[in-house]
Design a protein around this motif. Structure first.
Motif, PDB file in Angstrom:
ATOM      1  N   ASP A  64       0.832  -1.202   0.000  1.00 36.63           N
ATOM      2  CA  ASP A  64       0.000   0.000   0.000  1.00 36.63           C
ATOM      3  C   ASP A  64       0.865   1.250   0.000  1.00 36.63           C
ATOM      4  OD1 ASP A  64      -2.380  -1.272  -0.146  1.00 36.63           O
ATOM      5  OD2 ASP A  64      -2.852  -1.159   1.994  1.00 36.63           O
ATOM      6  N   ILE A  67       2.335   1.734  -3.454  1.00 37.64           N
ATOM      7  CA  ILE A  67       1.327   2.140  -4.423  1.00 37.64           C
ATOM      8  C   ILE A  67       0.938   3.600  -4.200  1.00 37.64           C
ATOM      9  CG2 ILE A  67      -1.074   1.780  -5.075  1.00 37.64           C
ATOM     10  CD1 ILE A  67      -0.529  -1.227  -4.650  1.00 37.64           C
ATOM     11  N   THR A  70       3.626   5.677  -5.681  1.00 43.07           N
ATOM     12  CA  THR A  70       3.508   5.745  -7.135  1.00 43.07           C
ATOM     13  C   THR A  70       2.386   6.685  -7.539  1.00 43.07           C
ATOM     14  OG1 THR A  70       4.177   3.428  -7.124  1.00 43.07           O
ATOM     15  CG2 THR A  70       3.368   4.319  -9.188  1.00 43.07           C
ATOM     16  N   ASP A  71       1.279   6.614  -6.800  1.00 48.06           N
ATOM     17  CA  ASP A  71       0.144   7.488  -7.062  1.00 48.06           C
ATOM     18  C   ASP A  71       0.577   8.949  -6.961  1.00 48.06           C
ATOM     19  OD1 ASP A  71      -2.395   8.157  -7.642  1.00 48.06           O
ATOM     20  OD2 ASP A  71      -3.289   7.442  -5.779  1.00 48.06           O
ATOM     21  N   LEU A  74       2.903   9.953  -9.895  1.00 49.01           N
ATOM     22  CA  LEU A  74       2.213  10.181 -11.164  1.00 49.01           C
ATOM     23  C   LEU A  74       1.384  11.453 -11.113  1.00 49.01           C
ATOM     24  CD1 LEU A  74       1.006   6.751 -12.532  1.00 49.01           C
ATOM     25  CD2 LEU A  74       2.479   8.398 -13.615  1.00 49.01           C
ATOM     26  N   ALA A  75       0.730  11.708  -9.971  1.00 49.96           N
ATOM     27  CA  ALA A  75      -0.078  12.927  -9.857  1.00 49.96           C
ATOM     28  C   ALA A  75       0.797  14.160 -10.027  1.00 49.96           C
ATOM     29  CB  ALA A  75      -0.793  12.948  -8.507  1.00 49.96           C
ATOM     30  N   GLN A  77       3.608  14.264 -11.729  1.00 47.52           N
ATOM     31  CA  GLN A  77       4.010  14.353 -13.135  1.00 47.52           C
ATOM     32  C   GLN A  77       2.896  14.935 -13.988  1.00 47.52           C
ATOM     33  OE1 GLN A  77       5.570  10.646 -14.614  1.00 47.52           O
ATOM     34  NE2 GLN A  77       6.747  10.298 -12.767  1.00 47.52           N
ATOM     35  N   VAL A  78       1.638  14.530 -13.707  1.00 46.39           N
ATOM     36  CA  VAL A  78       0.516  15.059 -14.478  1.00 46.39           C
ATOM     37  C   VAL A  78       0.402  16.566 -14.267  1.00 46.39           C
ATOM     38  CG1 VAL A  78      -1.977  15.064 -14.651  1.00 46.39           C
ATOM     39  CG2 VAL A  78      -0.766  12.911 -14.535  1.00 46.39           C
ATOM     40  N   ALA A  81       3.172  18.417 -16.031  1.00 46.47           N
ATOM     41  CA  ALA A  81       2.997  18.401 -17.484  1.00 46.47           C
ATOM     42  C   ALA A  81       1.934  19.409 -17.904  1.00 46.47           C
ATOM     43  CB  ALA A  81       2.621  16.995 -17.943  1.00 46.47           C
ATOM     44  N   LYS A  85       2.364  22.887 -20.086  1.00 44.52           N
ATOM     45  CA  LYS A  85       1.603  23.161 -21.305  1.00 44.52           C
ATOM     46  C   LYS A  85       0.948  24.532 -21.226  1.00 44.52           C
ATOM     47  CE  LYS A  85       2.102  19.528 -23.877  1.00 44.52           C
ATOM     48  NZ  LYS A  85       2.841  19.686 -25.134  1.00 44.52           N
TER      49      LYS A  85
ATOM     50  N   LEU B   3      -7.894   9.543  -9.598  1.00 42.59           N
ATOM     51  CA  LEU B   3      -7.342   9.804 -10.933  1.00 42.59           C
ATOM     52  C   LEU B   3      -6.749   8.538 -11.542  1.00 42.59           C
ATOM     53  CD1 LEU B   3      -6.771  11.961 -13.003  1.00 42.59           C
ATOM     54  CD2 LEU B   3      -4.692  12.528 -11.774  1.00 42.59           C
ATOM     55  N   PHE B   4      -6.100   7.739 -10.726  1.00 43.81           N
ATOM     56  CA  PHE B   4      -5.474   6.506 -11.215  1.00 43.81           C
ATOM     57  C   PHE B   4      -6.214   5.317 -10.593  1.00 43.81           C
ATOM     58  CE2 PHE B   4      -2.062   9.726 -10.779  1.00 43.81           C
ATOM     59  CZ  PHE B   4      -1.943  10.019 -12.118  1.00 43.81           C
ATOM     60  N   PHE B   7      -4.763   1.664  -9.891  1.00 39.42           N
ATOM     61  CA  PHE B   7      -3.883   1.462  -8.741  1.00 39.42           C
ATOM     62  C   PHE B   7      -4.661   0.906  -7.557  1.00 39.42           C
ATOM     63  CE2 PHE B   7      -0.399   4.750  -9.870  1.00 39.42           C
ATOM     64  CZ  PHE B   7      -0.043   3.958 -10.931  1.00 39.42           C
ATOM     65  N   ALA B  11      -4.232  -2.633  -5.857  1.00 44.23           N
ATOM     66  CA  ALA B  11      -3.875  -2.647  -4.434  1.00 44.23           C
ATOM     67  C   ALA B  11      -4.794  -3.587  -3.658  1.00 44.23           C
ATOM     68  CB  ALA B  11      -3.962  -1.243  -3.852  1.00 44.23           C
ATOM     69  N   LEU B 120      -0.539  -3.645 -12.140  1.00 48.27           N
ATOM     70  CA  LEU B 120      -0.281  -2.286 -11.646  1.00 48.27           C
ATOM     71  C   LEU B 120       0.864  -1.642 -12.422  1.00 48.27           C
ATOM     72  CD1 LEU B 120      -0.460  -1.265  -7.997  1.00 48.27           C
ATOM     73  CD2 LEU B 120       1.458  -0.491  -9.326  1.00 48.27           C
ATOM     74  N   LEU B 131       1.320  10.925 -20.538  1.00 54.77           N
ATOM     75  CA  LEU B 131       2.018  12.178 -20.231  1.00 54.77           C
ATOM     76  C   LEU B 131       2.900  12.639 -21.379  1.00 54.77           C
ATOM     77  CD1 LEU B 131       3.038  11.645 -16.520  1.00 54.77           C
ATOM     78  CD2 LEU B 131       1.317  13.161 -17.436  1.00 54.77           C
TER      79      LEU B 131
END
Lengths: 98, 135
Positions: A64, A67, A70-71, A74-75, A77-78, A81, A85, B3-4, B7, B11, B120, B131
């Motif tokens: 957990d 994960i 990672t969540d 990625l959030a 990175q979004v 990005a 832009k 959003l994801f 995951f 999980a 995952l 992205l």
């Protein structure tokens, strides 16, 4: 005995046309959008930190925590990005040549 | 759903597989338990899975452990006169846990865990591909 009926509350004043109402109708500014996105990213990172602390203390699961990390990654990175832009679009407009 | 979403689904699958590994490890650890004939033998534990559908459209968003199914408490009555728990006839009650079955379960649970991890990982790669759009 029937209780007397309370008088109606006065009607709220109607907002003037234009002005603040027009700004609301435009759907928020760029800074508001960025602020909300960064708040959301901050929340995912706080969640990841909490999960990692719990996993390190032996109270949560390692999967957990990873994960959630990672969540959060990625959030971020979004958000970066999308912000890049938007800034690129702003710079393009600023460089208009007549 | 966040959003994801994938995951959270993966999980829940990883957590479910973890539960299976844990119960299997417990069964193997207790395979040699001994109980008096008057008592109950160790009951093998098996997790029961159920899908979770909290989304408005009814689509699944993961798996949950509904409960732990307990096996037969009768076990096997065998002769072991040297055991301190043996009765006057020298009988004790041992759990009816098949070590082979438990090891197969362990392999399945491990595959389950790794499959969820792979899903995952692929989801993460897909999200990262989004992205790079427009670059």
């Amino acid at each position: 005995m029937i209780p007397p009926i309370a008088p109606l509350p006065p009607l709220p004043a109607t907002p003037p046309a234009g002005g603040a109402a027009a700004a609301d109708a435009s759907g928020g500014t760029f800074s508001n959008a960025i602020t909300q996105a960064l708040d959301s990213v901050q929340q995912t990172q706080t969640t990841a930190s909490t999960a990692e602390a719990q996993a390190a203390a032996g109270q949560g699961s390692v999967s957990d925590a990873l994960i959630d990390a990672t969540d959060a990654s990625l959030a971020t990175q979004v958000t970066v990005a999308l912000t890049n832009k938007a800034v690129t679009a702003f710079t393009d407009v600023m460089n208009l040549q007549f | 759903m966040s959003l994801f979403g994938a995951f959270n689904i993966s999980a829940s699958g990883i957590d479910a597989a973890q539960t299976w590994i844990n119960t299997t490890a417990g069964n193997i650890a207790n395979a040699n338990d001994v109980a008096p004939v008057s008592g109950k033998a160790y009951q093998a534990q098996t997790p029961v899975y159920t899908p979770t559908t909290s989304l408005p459209d009814g689509s699944g968003d993961g798996v949950a452990v509904a409960g732990i199914d307990l096996g037969d408490s009768t076990g096997i009555v065998e002769s072991d006169p040297t055991s301190p728990l043996a009765n006057s006839q020298g009988l004790v009650r041992v759990p009816d846990v098949s070590m082979g079955q438990q090891l197969v379960n362990l392999v399945q649970a491990q595959n389950d865990y790794q499959a969820n991890t792979a899903a995952l990982e692929r989801a993460k790669t897909a999200y990262q591909a989004a992205l790079t759009l427009g670059q």
